[in-house]
Design a protein around this motif. Sequence first.
Motif, short mmCIF file in Angstrom:
data_model
loop_
_atom_site.label_atom_id
_atom_site.label_comp_id
_atom_site.label_asym_id
_atom_site.label_seq_id
_atom_site.Cartn_x
_atom_site.Cartn_y
_atom_site.Cartn_z
N UNK A 85 0.90 6.35 -3.94
CA UNK A 85 0.73 4.90 -4.06
C UNK A 85 0.54 4.59 -5.53
N UNK A 86 1.08 3.46 -5.96
CA UNK A 86 0.93 3.11 -7.37
C UNK A 86 -0.52 2.79 -7.71
N UNK A 137 -0.58 -2.03 -0.42
CA UNK A 137 0.31 -3.05 -0.97
C UNK A 137 1.58 -2.43 -1.55
N UNK A 138 1.58 -1.11 -1.71
CA UNK A 138 2.79 -0.44 -2.18
C UNK A 138 3.95 -0.61 -1.23
N UNK A 139 3.65 -0.82 0.06
CA UNK A 139 4.70 -0.98 1.06
C UNK A 139 5.50 -2.26 0.83
N UNK A 153 0.71 4.03 -13.83
CA UNK A 153 0.04 3.18 -14.81
C UNK A 153 0.03 1.72 -14.40
N UNK A 154 0.37 1.45 -13.16
CA UNK A 154 0.48 0.08 -12.66
C UNK A 154 -0.90 -0.59 -12.64
N UNK A 155 -0.91 -1.90 -12.90
CA UNK A 155 -2.16 -2.67 -12.86
C UNK A 155 -2.11 -3.78 -11.81
N UNK A 176 5.60 -7.34 -12.22
CA UNK A 176 5.98 -6.00 -12.64
C UNK A 176 6.19 -5.90 -14.15
N UNK A 177 6.89 -6.86 -14.73
CA UNK A 177 7.18 -6.81 -16.16
C UNK A 177 5.89 -6.83 -16.97
N UNK A 178 4.93 -7.65 -16.55
CA UNK A 178 3.65 -7.72 -17.24
C UNK A 178 2.90 -6.39 -17.16
N UNK A 179 2.92 -5.78 -15.99
CA UNK A 179 2.23 -4.50 -15.80
C UNK A 179 2.85 -3.41 -16.66
N UNK A 180 4.18 -3.37 -16.72
CA UNK A 180 4.86 -2.37 -17.55
C UNK A 180 4.57 -2.61 -19.03
#
Length: 210
Positions: A85-86, A137-139, A153-155, A176-180
């Motif tokens: 899981x992230x 929530x990864x699902x 490294x996901x937030x 996603x873009x913000x987390x990356x």
Amino acid sequence: MNKDEQLEGITPGISMLNDSGNKEEFAFGPENRVVNERERAKLMLYLLDQIEEAQVAKTHRRYLDDLIFLCKTNQSIGKMTETAHHAGPCTVGVRKTFVDVQGNIYPCEKVGEVPAMRLGNVFEGFDLERVKRLTNIGALSEPECKECWALHHCTICLCRCIDKDVMSREAKLRHCAESKAEALTKMRDLCFLQMEGMDFEKLRSLQMAK
């Protein structure tokens, strides 16, 4: 006990306001970014022994924990397991449980009093099936997460997956873009510290004074 004794040993932290459940989006001005960048730069200088610890804002010292966690994570990551899981979400119902005045239990204060986020109530206990669903929530974005370089490294947490009071795949993917970008910033800072001669053994063992 005076107020100084009550606060001794506590490290304050700040987090961005969450707009889940709000009718209007929050707007942050350029001054907010300037302050954050300045304080992060001061932390870098402290780690390189260029300034004293007292010059680093206490509200930004938790960024050090992020760097230490990233440093340790990069060393410990090996072959991907069959199930994963992230990073990002807290363990639902464990870390930051929030209870409203009616006794309803929610994962944390950031999700708001959204009915779909209720974990149960103080009279009947937890709804374990709902806890399991809200924990995974990864699902919501499994195909994308499996191919993502920033999986570890996901937030993104539960509060970022809410749209119109329901769990939403689209709402999650919007972050996603913000987390990356956050992951890249931390990696950049670690590279900077390495280039400037930072002792990473010191970083991994460092405990900043409260």
